[in-house]
Design an enzyme around this catalytic site. Structure first.
Site, PDB file in Angstrom:
ATOM      1  N   ASP A   1      19.841 -23.171  21.946  1.00 54.00           N
ATOM      2  CA  ASP A   1      19.352 -24.138  22.943  1.00 54.00           C
ATOM      3  C   ASP A   1      18.260 -23.571  23.842  1.00 54.00           C
ATOM      4  O   ASP A   1      18.161 -23.926  25.015  1.00 54.00           O
ATOM      5  CB  ASP A   1      20.515 -24.662  23.816  1.00 54.00           C
ATOM      6  CG  ASP A   1      21.582 -25.323  22.978  1.00 54.00           C
ATOM      7  OD1 ASP A   1      21.247 -25.915  21.942  1.00 54.00           O
ATOM      8  OD2 ASP A   1      22.767 -25.248  23.360  1.00 54.00           O
TER       9      ASP A   1
ATOM     10  N   LYS B   1      13.762 -24.389  21.059  1.00 53.44           N
ATOM     11  CA  LYS B   1      13.037 -24.130  19.802  1.00 53.44           C
ATOM     12  C   LYS B   1      12.373 -25.398  19.280  1.00 53.44           C
ATOM     13  O   LYS B   1      11.240 -25.374  18.798  1.00 53.44           O
ATOM     14  CB  LYS B   1      14.017 -23.581  18.732  1.00 53.44           C
ATOM     15  CG  LYS B   1      14.705 -22.296  19.140  1.00 53.44           C
ATOM     16  CD  LYS B   1      15.773 -21.891  18.145  1.00 53.44           C
ATOM     17  CE  LYS B   1      16.981 -22.798  18.108  1.00 53.44           C
ATOM     18  NZ  LYS B   1      17.831 -22.756  19.305  1.00 53.44           N
TER      19      LYS B   1
ATOM     20  N   GLY C   1      20.999 -28.759  17.573  1.00 48.07           N
ATOM     21  CA  GLY C   1      20.521 -29.947  18.288  1.00 48.07           C
ATOM     22  C   GLY C   1      19.192 -29.576  18.884  1.00 48.07           C
ATOM     23  O   GLY C   1      19.137 -28.806  19.840  1.00 48.07           O
ATOM     24  N   HIS C   2      18.104 -30.021  18.285  1.00 40.68           N
ATOM     25  CA  HIS C   2      16.765 -29.632  18.715  1.00 40.68           C
ATOM     26  C   HIS C   2      16.062 -30.841  19.323  1.00 40.68           C
ATOM     27  O   HIS C   2      15.888 -31.862  18.650  1.00 40.68           O
ATOM     28  CB  HIS C   2      15.969 -29.077  17.524  1.00 40.68           C
ATOM     29  CG  HIS C   2      16.551 -27.818  16.959  1.00 40.68           C
ATOM     30  ND1 HIS C   2      16.019 -27.145  15.898  1.00 40.68           N
ATOM     31  CD2 HIS C   2      17.641 -27.092  17.334  1.00 40.68           C
ATOM     32  CE1 HIS C   2      16.750 -26.069  15.643  1.00 40.68           C
ATOM     33  NE2 HIS C   2      17.740 -26.022  16.490  1.00 40.68           N
TER      34      HIS C   2
ATOM     35  N   GLN D   1      20.145 -22.245  16.033  1.00 37.92           N
ATOM     36  CA  GLN D   1      20.983 -21.350  16.830  1.00 37.92           C
ATOM     37  C   GLN D   1      20.147 -20.207  17.439  1.00 37.92           C
ATOM     38  O   GLN D   1      18.970 -20.396  17.680  1.00 37.92           O
ATOM     39  CB  GLN D   1      22.158 -20.793  16.000  1.00 37.92           C
ATOM     40  CG  GLN D   1      23.239 -21.828  15.700  1.00 37.92           C
ATOM     41  CD  GLN D   1      22.919 -22.741  14.534  1.00 37.92           C
ATOM     42  OE1 GLN D   1      22.545 -22.288  13.470  1.00 37.92           O
ATOM     43  NE2 GLN D   1      23.070 -24.023  14.706  1.00 37.92           N
TER      44      GLN D   1
HETATM   45  P1  GDP Z   1      16.893 -25.995  20.899  1.00 38.56           P
HETATM   46  O1  GDP Z   1      18.237 -26.156  20.291  1.00 38.56           O
HETATM   47  O2  GDP Z   1      16.502 -24.566  21.031  1.00 38.56           O
HETATM   48  O3  GDP Z   1      15.840 -26.810  20.240  1.00 38.56           O
HETATM   49  O4  GDP Z   1      17.024 -26.536  22.397  1.00 38.56           O
HETATM   50  P2  GDP Z   1      17.767 -27.889  22.867  1.00 38.56           P
HETATM   51  O5  GDP Z   1      16.918 -29.046  22.529  1.00 38.56           O
HETATM   52  O6  GDP Z   1      19.177 -27.907  22.428  1.00 38.56           O
HETATM   53  O7  GDP Z   1      17.844 -27.647  24.415  1.00 38.56           O
HETATM   54  C1  GDP Z   1      16.720 -27.427  25.191  1.00 38.56           C
HETATM   55  C2  GDP Z   1      16.632 -28.521  26.271  1.00 38.56           C
HETATM   56  O8  GDP Z   1      15.664 -28.143  27.219  1.00 38.56           O
HETATM   57  C3  GDP Z   1      16.174 -29.858  25.732  1.00 38.56           C
HETATM   58  O9  GDP Z   1      16.713 -30.873  26.523  1.00 38.56           O
HETATM   59  C4  GDP Z   1      14.654 -29.800  25.920  1.00 38.56           C
HETATM   60  O10 GDP Z   1      14.064 -31.085  26.039  1.00 38.56           O
HETATM   61  C5  GDP Z   1      14.571 -29.050  27.218  1.00 38.56           C
HETATM   62  N1  GDP Z   1      13.380 -28.225  27.389  1.00 38.56           N
HETATM   63  C6  GDP Z   1      12.687 -27.498  26.477  1.00 38.56           C
HETATM   64  N2  GDP Z   1      11.702 -26.806  27.079  1.00 38.56           N
HETATM   65  C7  GDP Z   1      11.785 -27.097  28.404  1.00 38.56           C
HETATM   66  C8  GDP Z   1      11.055 -26.662  29.558  1.00 38.56           C
HETATM   67  O11 GDP Z   1      10.144 -25.849  29.491  1.00 38.56           O
HETATM   68  N3  GDP Z   1      11.466 -27.193  30.773  1.00 38.56           N
HETATM   69  C9  GDP Z   1      12.488 -28.071  30.884  1.00 38.56           C
HETATM   70  N4  GDP Z   1      12.816 -28.526  32.103  1.00 38.56           N
HETATM   71  N5  GDP Z   1      13.185 -28.487  29.818  1.00 38.56           N
HETATM   72  C10 GDP Z   1      12.839 -28.000  28.593  1.00 38.56           C
HETATM   73  P1  IMO Z   2      20.755 -24.914  18.353  1.00 44.35           P
HETATM   74  O1  IMO Z   2      20.063 -24.819  17.029  1.00 44.35           O
HETATM   75  C1  IMO Z   2      24.017 -23.622  20.947  1.00 44.35           C
HETATM   76  C2  IMO Z   2      27.752 -22.489  18.990  1.00 44.35           C
HETATM   77  C3  IMO Z   2      28.958 -23.374  19.234  1.00 44.35           C
HETATM   78  C4  IMO Z   2      30.074 -22.346  19.168  1.00 44.35           C
HETATM   79  C5  IMO Z   2      29.588 -21.418  18.046  1.00 44.35           C
HETATM   80  C6  IMO Z   2      30.174 -21.707  16.678  1.00 44.35           C
HETATM   81  O2  IMO Z   2      20.696 -26.257  18.971  1.00 44.35           O
HETATM   82  O3  IMO Z   2      20.303 -23.820  19.268  1.00 44.35           O
HETATM   83  P2  IMO Z   2      29.734 -23.669  14.919  1.00 44.35           P
HETATM   84  O4  IMO Z   2      29.932 -25.161  15.054  1.00 44.35           O
HETATM   85  O5  IMO Z   2      28.353 -23.277  14.602  1.00 44.35           O
HETATM   86  O6  IMO Z   2      30.739 -23.025  14.016  1.00 44.35           O
HETATM   87  O7  IMO Z   2      30.071 -23.100  16.401  1.00 44.35           O
HETATM   88  O8  IMO Z   2      28.184 -21.569  17.980  1.00 44.35           O
HETATM   89  N1  IMO Z   2      26.555 -23.172  18.468  1.00 44.35           N
HETATM   90  C7  IMO Z   2      25.474 -23.444  19.217  1.00 44.35           C
HETATM   91  N2  IMO Z   2      25.234 -23.254  20.520  1.00 44.35           N
HETATM   92  N3  IMO Z   2      23.056 -24.130  20.153  1.00 44.35           N
HETATM   93  C8  IMO Z   2      23.273 -24.313  18.841  1.00 44.35           C
HETATM   94  O9  IMO Z   2      22.296 -24.699  17.975  1.00 44.35           O
HETATM   95  C9  IMO Z   2      24.533 -23.989  18.303  1.00 44.35           C
HETATM   96  N4  IMO Z   2      25.085 -24.062  17.084  1.00 44.35           N
HETATM   97  C10 IMO Z   2      26.303 -23.542  17.190  1.00 44.35           C
HETATM   98  O10 IMO Z   2      28.886 -23.991  20.500  1.00 44.35           O
HETATM   99  O11 IMO Z   2      30.134 -21.605  20.354  1.00 44.35           O
HETATM  100 MG    MG Z   3      20.078 -27.063  20.741  1.00 47.40          MG
END
Ligand code: GDP
Ligand code: IMO
Ligand code: MG
Length: 412
Positions: free
Chosen positions: A13, A16, A40-41, A215
């Site tokens: 998270d 990416k 979850g991207h 991840q």
């Molecule tokens: P990922 O799994 O690495 O793609 O990240 P996620 O989408 O799960 O979580 C990142 C969250 O931060 C999402 O809600 C993005 O929209 C948000 N986000 C990404 N870059 C920024 C930033 O520079 N500032 C803020 N405030 N939010 C961001």
């Molecule tokens: P992105 O790509 C954050 C965490 C779960 C749990 C552990 C194992 O959005 O960054 P799993 O279901 O994979 O067996 O769970 O890994 N986890 C993540 N945490 N971002 C993710 O993906 C994750 N994918 C798995 O919360 O702790």
């Molecule tokens: Mg994510």
């Protein structure tokens, strides 16, 4: 043209998806190589928000998207995600999305087992671990198995029987072979057109590749905070085994959040289970993209990030969510650990690691409207320089908001 890989440097998270979306226009093929629907991207364009789980975050571009053999696929969620994107007017078809014929399928028994026994780790409950277990156990059902319905039926029946024993051991209800089979046969025809030989496709392509890690390094099954990890390799090795092809990367970008978050259980030395953590969660909107769970929040852990840099040969950093720190008066940065003998990120003794912090003055100014480096306040630049100097690796971009356009190029 440059081949690029994007890797999460913490526990996922990091943001990416946003970077993949931004860079996707500059590459010809976007490739996912690990994980599955646990990812979850998020991509935000103007007021529209897209959350990608299985489908690569490059699907909004006009380029080809590939899901390599390292990705595990829940066939129903795959079709559902496509349908939802199509409803939003996004083109998703076998013309711009190709799935490896060697991807393992997540089926209902994987999800049932994950829900029954994944609680200690705090998994996403998407059946990811059990799907990878089957791959290693050599009983997995793959996308190529969808072409031979007789064999598919045999495998589904055999595996369901096997899983019903395990589910019984965990006091979970057993599942019906017929139902699982019927459901799977109901979607097979719609999935087959997406399946192809992705190794061949990657080898043959003439343009540039953008690899999208899911991840983060600290969740890697080998190199993360085991056993509190996912079951795939989000590290650079996963990019090779998860596609089957060796390519040289011209750009290796690590995505690093300006603070740290973690969903699920496991050690987290800089966690702030207090008002600071609450504040970061609120300002950063730190709730899981896949499960909606509140993310645990804490200060940035530089030794942990340096560990990710070293393992993956990261050559540049994209620092995200910088704006979330806009209102902080003092920003703490973990630069080491107090424990005697622990000099770097202590992957095996991490539970006992007590952080040493340095305190940097905040900038207490809104950065969300900054469009270029010169717009950033002096203390913000000093904070970025401090991190860059610690690593000796350049921070080339900084995120100051969710939207695609809220990303500043840096030359510090
Ligand atoms: P990922 O799994 O690495 O793609 O990240 P996620 O989408 O799960 O979580 C990142 C969250 O931060 C999402 O809600 C993005 O929209 C948000 N986000 C990404 N870059 C920024 C930033 O520079 N500032 C803020 N405030 N939010 C961001
Ligand atoms: P992105 O790509 C954050 C965490 C779960 C749990 C552990 C194992 O959005 O960054 P799993 O279901 O994979 O067996 O769970 O890994 N986890 C993540 N945490 N971002 C993710 O993906 C994750 N994918 C798995 O919360 O702790
Ligand atoms: Mg994510």
């Amino acid at each position: 043209m440059a081949n690029t890989i994007i890797i999460g440097m913490q526990w996922g998270d990091e943001g990416k998806g946003k970077l993949v979306d931004i860079l996707s226009e500059q590459h010809d093929v976007i490739v996912r190589f690990n994980g599955g629907g646990n990812a979850g991207h998020t991509v935000v364009i103007k007021d529209k928000k897209y959350a990608f789980h299985l489908i690569p975050s490059g699907i909004l571009s006009d380029n080809l998207n590939v899901m390599g053999n390292g990705v595990v696929i829940n066939p129903y969620n795959f079709l559902e995600e496509i349908k939802n994107l199509q409803k939003k007017g996004i083109k998703v078809s076998p013309e711009n999305l190709v799935v490896s014929d060697k991807c393992h399928l997540t089926l209902p028994y994987h999800i049932a087992l994950d829900k029954a026994k994944g609680k200690d780790i705090g998994t996403t409950g998407m059946g990811i671990g059990p799907t990878y277990e089957d791959k290693i156990r050599r009983i997995g059902i793959r996308t190529c198995d969808l072409f031979d319905l007789k064999r598919l039926e045999e495998k589904v029946r055999e595996n369901t029987k096997f899983y019903n024993h395990i589910l019984e051991f965990h006091n979970a209800p057993s599942l019906s072979e017929d139902n699982i089979l019927e459901e799977l046969l109901g979607v097979t025809k719609r999935i087959i057109p997406f399946i192809s030989d992705t190794e061949g496709l990657i080898l043959k392509h003439n343009g540039s590749l953008l690899y999208e890690g899911a991840q983060g390094v600290l969740l890697d099954v080998d190199h993360g905070t085991y056993p509190f990890v996912t079951s795939s390799n989000p590290t650079i090795g996963g990019a090779y085994t998860g596609t089957g092809v060796f390519i040289e990367f011209d750009r290796k970008i690590g995505v690093l959040k300006a603070y740290t978050t973690r969903v699920g259980n496991g050690p987290f030395p800089t966690e702030q289970d207090n008002e600071t953590g609450e504040r970061l969660r609120k300002r950063g909107g730190e709730f899981g993209t896949t499960t909606g769970r509140p993310r645990r929040c804490g200060w940035i852990d530089l030794p942990a990030a340096r560990y990710s840099i070293k393992l993956n040969g990261i050559k540049e950093i994209c620092l995200t969510k910088f704006d979330v720190l806009d209102e902080e008066n003092i920003i703490k940065v973990c630069i080491g650990y107090k424990n005697e003998g622990i000099t770097s990120f202590p992957i095996t003794q991490i539970c006992e690691a007590i952080p040493i912090y340095t305190e940097l003055p905040g900038w207490e100014q809104d950065t969300t409207t900054a469009g270029k480096q010169e717009d950033l306040p002096e203390n913000a630049i000093n904070y970025l320089k401090f991190i860059q100097n610690y690593f000796g690796v350049p921070i080339t971009t900084v995120g100051v908001g969710q939207r695609r356009d809220q990303m500043i190029t840096l030359d510090l």
